[in-house]
Design a protein around this motif. Sequence first.
Motif, PDB file in Angstrom:
ATOM      1  N   THR A 174      -6.979  -8.887  12.727  1.00 34.30           N
ATOM      2  CA  THR A 174      -6.658  -8.625  11.310  1.00 34.30           C
ATOM      3  C   THR A 174      -6.975  -7.168  10.953  1.00 34.30           C
ATOM      4  OG1 THR A 174      -8.760  -9.701  10.820  1.00 34.30           O
ATOM      5  CG2 THR A 174      -6.787 -10.905  10.225  1.00 34.30           C
ATOM      6  N   THR A 175      -7.925  -6.563  11.671  1.00 36.35           N
ATOM      7  CA  THR A 175      -8.269  -5.163  11.356  1.00 36.35           C
ATOM      8  C   THR A 175      -7.133  -4.210  11.750  1.00 36.35           C
ATOM      9  OG1 THR A 175      -9.408  -4.755  13.471  1.00 36.35           O
ATOM     10  CG2 THR A 175     -10.753  -5.564  11.652  1.00 36.35           C
ATOM     11  N   TRP A 176      -6.229  -4.656  12.605  1.00 37.84           N
ATOM     12  CA  TRP A 176      -5.120  -3.770  13.008  1.00 37.84           C
ATOM     13  C   TRP A 176      -4.142  -3.539  11.859  1.00 37.84           C
ATOM     14  CZ3 TRP A 176      -3.384  -5.894  18.504  1.00 37.84           C
ATOM     15  CH2 TRP A 176      -4.506  -5.892  19.357  1.00 37.84           C
ATOM     16  N   ASP A 177      -4.175  -4.413  10.841  1.00 41.75           N
ATOM     17  CA  ASP A 177      -3.250  -4.265   9.710  1.00 41.75           C
ATOM     18  C   ASP A 177      -3.413  -2.919   9.004  1.00 41.75           C
ATOM     19  OD1 ASP A 177      -2.175  -6.736  10.097  1.00 41.75           O
ATOM     20  OD2 ASP A 177      -3.353  -7.745   8.550  1.00 41.75           O
ATOM     21  N   THR A 178      -4.616  -2.381   9.044  1.00 40.38           N
ATOM     22  CA  THR A 178      -4.846  -1.129   8.309  1.00 40.38           C
ATOM     23  C   THR A 178      -4.699   0.108   9.209  1.00 40.38           C
ATOM     24  OG1 THR A 178      -7.214  -1.477   8.694  1.00 40.38           O
ATOM     25  CG2 THR A 178      -6.354  -2.114   6.534  1.00 40.38           C
ATOM     26  N   LEU A 179      -4.372  -0.101  10.477  1.00 40.94           N
ATOM     27  CA  LEU A 179      -4.249   1.052  11.384  1.00 40.94           C
ATOM     28  C   LEU A 179      -3.011   1.884  11.055  1.00 40.94           C
ATOM     29  CD1 LEU A 179      -5.042  -0.426  14.921  1.00 40.94           C
ATOM     30  CD2 LEU A 179      -6.371   1.307  13.698  1.00 40.94           C
ATOM     31  N   PRO A 180      -3.148   3.214  11.015  1.00 38.11           N
ATOM     32  CA  PRO A 180      -1.952   4.047  10.870  1.00 38.11           C
ATOM     33  C   PRO A 180      -1.036   3.861  12.094  1.00 38.11           C
ATOM     34  CG  PRO A 180      -3.983   5.340  10.594  1.00 38.11           C
ATOM     35  CD  PRO A 180      -4.393   3.989  11.067  1.00 38.11           C
ATOM     36  N   VAL A 181       0.278   4.033  11.890  1.00 38.81           N
ATOM     37  CA  VAL A 181       1.258   3.833  12.980  1.00 38.81           C
ATOM     38  C   VAL A 181       0.866   4.647  14.222  1.00 38.81           C
ATOM     39  CG1 VAL A 181       3.674   4.214  13.666  1.00 38.81           C
ATOM     40  CG2 VAL A 181       3.145   3.268  11.425  1.00 38.81           C
ATOM     41  N   PHE A 182       0.405   5.871  14.002  1.00 40.13           N
ATOM     42  CA  PHE A 182       0.023   6.745  15.117  1.00 40.13           C
ATOM     43  C   PHE A 182      -1.026   6.070  16.015  1.00 40.13           C
ATOM     44  CE2 PHE A 182      -2.908  10.107  16.639  1.00 40.13           C
ATOM     45  CZ  PHE A 182      -2.014  10.822  17.429  1.00 40.13           C
ATOM     46  N   GLU A 183      -1.969   5.348  15.388  1.00 43.63           N
ATOM     47  CA  GLU A 183      -3.026   4.691  16.175  1.00 43.63           C
ATOM     48  C   GLU A 183      -2.457   3.471  16.922  1.00 43.63           C
ATOM     49  OE1 GLU A 183      -5.622   6.258  16.656  1.00 43.63           O
ATOM     50  OE2 GLU A 183      -5.703   7.608  14.943  1.00 43.63           O
ATOM     51  N   ILE A 184      -1.486   2.801  16.316  1.00 42.84           N
ATOM     52  CA  ILE A 184      -0.815   1.683  17.005  1.00 42.84           C
ATOM     53  C   ILE A 184      -0.095   2.246  18.242  1.00 42.84           C
ATOM     54  CG2 ILE A 184       1.033  -0.049  16.822  1.00 42.84           C
ATOM     55  CD1 ILE A 184      -0.795  -1.039  14.857  1.00 42.84           C
ATOM     56  N   GLN A 185       0.586   3.361  18.054  1.00 46.67           N
ATOM     57  CA  GLN A 185       1.318   3.971  19.181  1.00 46.67           C
ATOM     58  C   GLN A 185       0.349   4.350  20.303  1.00 46.67           C
ATOM     59  OE1 GLN A 185       3.058   7.048  16.744  1.00 46.67           O
ATOM     60  NE2 GLN A 185       5.112   6.185  16.918  1.00 46.67           N
ATOM     61  N   LYS A 208      10.463  -7.570  24.409  1.00 45.98           N
ATOM     62  CA  LYS A 208      11.013  -8.492  23.395  1.00 45.98           C
ATOM     63  C   LYS A 208      10.313  -8.350  22.045  1.00 45.98           C
ATOM     64  CE  LYS A 208      12.655 -12.139  26.447  1.00 45.98           C
ATOM     65  NZ  LYS A 208      11.799 -12.156  27.648  1.00 45.98           N
ATOM     66  N   ASN A 209       9.030  -7.981  22.047  1.00 46.42           N
ATOM     67  CA  ASN A 209       8.240  -8.120  20.812  1.00 46.42           C
ATOM     68  C   ASN A 209       7.632  -6.856  20.228  1.00 46.42           C
ATOM     69  OD1 ASN A 209       8.081 -11.153  20.398  1.00 46.42           O
ATOM     70  ND2 ASN A 209       7.573 -10.944  22.574  1.00 46.42           N
ATOM     71  N   VAL A 210       7.812  -5.731  20.905  1.00 50.09           N
ATOM     72  CA  VAL A 210       7.057  -4.553  20.464  1.00 50.09           C
ATOM     73  C   VAL A 210       7.426  -4.128  19.041  1.00 50.09           C
ATOM     74  CG1 VAL A 210       8.522  -2.648  21.295  1.00 50.09           C
ATOM     75  CG2 VAL A 210       6.041  -2.470  21.428  1.00 50.09           C
ATOM     76  N   ASP A 211       8.682  -4.384  18.638  1.00 49.57           N
ATOM     77  CA  ASP A 211       9.091  -3.972  17.284  1.00 49.57           C
ATOM     78  C   ASP A 211       8.245  -4.646  16.207  1.00 49.57           C
ATOM     79  OD1 ASP A 211      11.008  -2.494  18.522  1.00 49.57           O
ATOM     80  OD2 ASP A 211      12.541  -4.058  18.379  1.00 49.57           O
ATOM     81  N   LYS A 212       7.728  -5.839  16.541  1.00 48.85           N
ATOM     82  CA  LYS A 212       6.917  -6.561  15.545  1.00 48.85           C
ATOM     83  C   LYS A 212       5.601  -5.842  15.260  1.00 48.85           C
ATOM     84  CE  LYS A 212       8.934 -10.927  16.854  1.00 48.85           C
ATOM     85  NZ  LYS A 212       8.817 -11.996  17.811  1.00 48.85           N
ATOM     86  N   LEU A 213       5.211  -4.934  16.166  1.00 51.08           N
ATOM     87  CA  LEU A 213       4.002  -4.159  15.912  1.00 51.08           C
ATOM     88  C   LEU A 213       4.314  -2.845  15.208  1.00 51.08           C
ATOM     89  CD1 LEU A 213       2.107  -6.065  17.406  1.00 51.08           C
ATOM     90  CD2 LEU A 213       1.081  -4.068  18.419  1.00 51.08           C
ATOM     91  N   MET A 214       5.570  -2.476  15.228  1.00 51.63           N
ATOM     92  CA  MET A 214       5.936  -1.226  14.567  1.00 51.63           C
ATOM     93  C   MET A 214       6.282  -1.496  13.099  1.00 51.63           C
ATOM     94  SD  MET A 214       5.389   0.307  17.297  1.00 51.63           S
ATOM     95  CE  MET A 214       5.322   1.878  16.462  1.00 51.63           C
ATOM     96  N   ASP A 215       6.883  -2.689  12.826  1.00 54.34           N
ATOM     97  CA  ASP A 215       7.243  -3.048  11.445  1.00 54.34           C
ATOM     98  C   ASP A 215       6.179  -3.963  10.862  1.00 54.34           C
ATOM     99  OD1 ASP A 215       9.681  -1.927  11.882  1.00 54.34           O
ATOM    100  OD2 ASP A 215      10.587  -3.812  12.544  1.00 54.34           O
ATOM    101  N   ARG A 216       5.689  -3.624   9.693  1.00 53.47           N
ATOM    102  CA  ARG A 216       4.784  -4.561   9.014  1.00 53.47           C
ATOM    103  C   ARG A 216       5.636  -5.529   8.200  1.00 53.47           C
ATOM    104  NH1 ARG A 216      -0.604  -1.466   9.239  1.00 53.47           N
ATOM    105  NH2 ARG A 216       0.088  -0.385  11.072  1.00 53.47           N
ATOM    106  N   SER A 217       5.169  -6.741   8.096  1.00 55.72           N
ATOM    107  CA  SER A 217       5.899  -7.695   7.259  1.00 55.72           C
ATOM    108  C   SER A 217       5.694  -7.299   5.797  1.00 55.72           C
ATOM    109  CB  SER A 217       5.371  -9.101   7.491  1.00 55.72           C
ATOM    110  OG  SER A 217       4.052  -9.153   7.035  1.00 55.72           O
ATOM    111  N   ALA A 218       6.402  -7.998   4.891  1.00 53.48           N
ATOM    112  CA  ALA A 218       6.317  -7.659   3.470  1.00 53.48           C
ATOM    113  C   ALA A 218       4.869  -7.624   2.997  1.00 53.48           C
ATOM    114  CB  ALA A 218       7.126  -8.667   2.674  1.00 53.48           C
ATOM    115  N   ALA A 219       4.052  -8.500   3.528  1.00 46.75           N
ATOM    116  CA  ALA A 219       2.660  -8.569   3.092  1.00 46.75           C
ATOM    117  C   ALA A 219       1.803  -7.478   3.764  1.00 46.75           C
ATOM    118  CB  ALA A 219       2.110  -9.942   3.444  1.00 46.75           C
ATOM    119  N   GLY A 220       2.427  -6.619   4.573  1.00 45.47           N
ATOM    120  CA  GLY A 220       1.676  -5.556   5.237  1.00 45.47           C
ATOM    121  C   GLY A 220       0.925  -6.055   6.460  1.00 45.47           C
ATOM    122  N   ARG A 221       1.259  -7.263   6.912  1.00 46.54           N
ATOM    123  CA  ARG A 221       0.525  -7.836   8.043  1.00 46.54           C
ATOM    124  C   ARG A 221       1.305  -7.724   9.329  1.00 46.54           C
ATOM    125  NH1 ARG A 221      -0.399 -13.264   6.868  1.00 46.54           N
ATOM    126  NH2 ARG A 221      -1.428 -13.569   4.881  1.00 46.54           N
TER     127      ARG A 221
END
Length: 377
Positions: A174-185, A208-221
């Motif tokens: 759940t803490t990954w929700d607040t990570l800036p995109v750069f840190e996810i990359q 198959k799934n990496v895009d799900k980590l690049m796009d946040r859902s509407a709730a930012g999750r």
Amino acid sequence: MAIIHVPLKTTIDDSYDIEIGERLFERLIADLSGGLMGEVHRYALITDSNVRRLYGEKLFRLLGAAGLNVSLFAIPAGEKSKTREMKANLEDRMIGERFGRDSAVIALGGGVVSDLAGFLAGTFARGIKFINFATTLLAAADASVGGKTAIDTPQATNLIGLFHQPKKVYIDTTTWDTLPVFEIQNGLAETVKHACLGDRDFFDFLEKNVDKLMDRSAAGRLDRVVCARIAGKNCEIKYRVVERDVGESNLRQVLNLGHTLGRALEPLLHYSLGHGEAVAIGLMYQMRLGRMFGYVGNADVTRVQSLFERIGLPTRIPPRVKPALLIEKMYTDKKVRKDSIRFVFQKGIGAMMRFEGGGYSRPVTEIELKKALEESY
Ligand SMILES: NC(=O)c1ccc[n+]([C@@H]2O[C@H](COP(=O)([O-])OP(=O)(O)OC[C@H]3O[C@@H](n4cnc5c(N)ncnc54)[C@H](O)[C@@H]3O)[C@@H](O)[C@H]2O)c1
């Protein structure tokens, strides 16, 4: 004259659990209250300035409310804090607050916090226990397994440190929700590296799934199922390597995949490139060399390159870096033996090349290095 032999053979069980889940503060508190740390009576909760604001203050309050004796220490966020001076500063503050052998450290944050706080725990009062509560994808992917702790000096990164295993690691996705995109990359670069060196199915999963980590859902999750699989697979692949080579004598070199050129690139660009960006460029360079030697095919190179591109990571060397300087810098790599630059290579996607004598690295001549560099800009 007398010689007295001091027999000191010890068998140490440094095993620990990594718990991957959501909202794990309650689990941590239950573990501490349930005796996970043995005879520990005080806790130093060490974090950085960003994580303090996002999660640190809350954890501090919860630990206190659970009756645990805890002090909160925050360092300024960023790599520049991973220094001897910062470690000494924290130690002095802890001594000032009368921390002793009956205390333990809780590292809450990314790899900077866990490297620094883990090193501090390894030397404070000759070694106290520590917990690693990882809050970045990179820390989950890489820094949580292996027990390496370190600080940087002006001359070298991560050279001064020790192996000190945590009592437990918590990966709270759940803490990954607040990570800036750069840190996810950044974290995904090491994740792709792990898939390339050890797990073809995991590579397919990432495609198959990496895009799900690049796009946040509407709730930012972020997608929790994908996060959990990524965290689990990263740990599994890394510990499979580490448990067979804790002291970094041979097999552990495979974790260096993509780092020979990546690490040379970082100082040449004055660390303006993120570590993940450097690893992506380095991994692609290793693949182009590997294609010359027949270790990977064209299709493998294209797949890895397009995965990096989808993540938004670079795959080519910035034109301002001179090839001759890069080669010169690669001579400072830790795998250099008898004056020759050595590389570890992936075998297709999901396995590593093994060479004569059982080693995982082989020398590469300057002519070969230059040829692959020509294709890499
Ligand atoms: N010990 C090892 O085996 C190992 C392996 C890989 C990397 N490392 C080390 O790890 C460090 C890099 O790790 P990192 O990328 O985690 O760096 P980091 O700890 O500096 O974290 C990156 C940034 O993200 C912020 N942050 C952390 N968690 C956050 C969250 N949940 N939400 C929002 N922001 C958050 C931090 O404040 C920081 O600004 C390097 O020093 C590297 O040498 C160590």
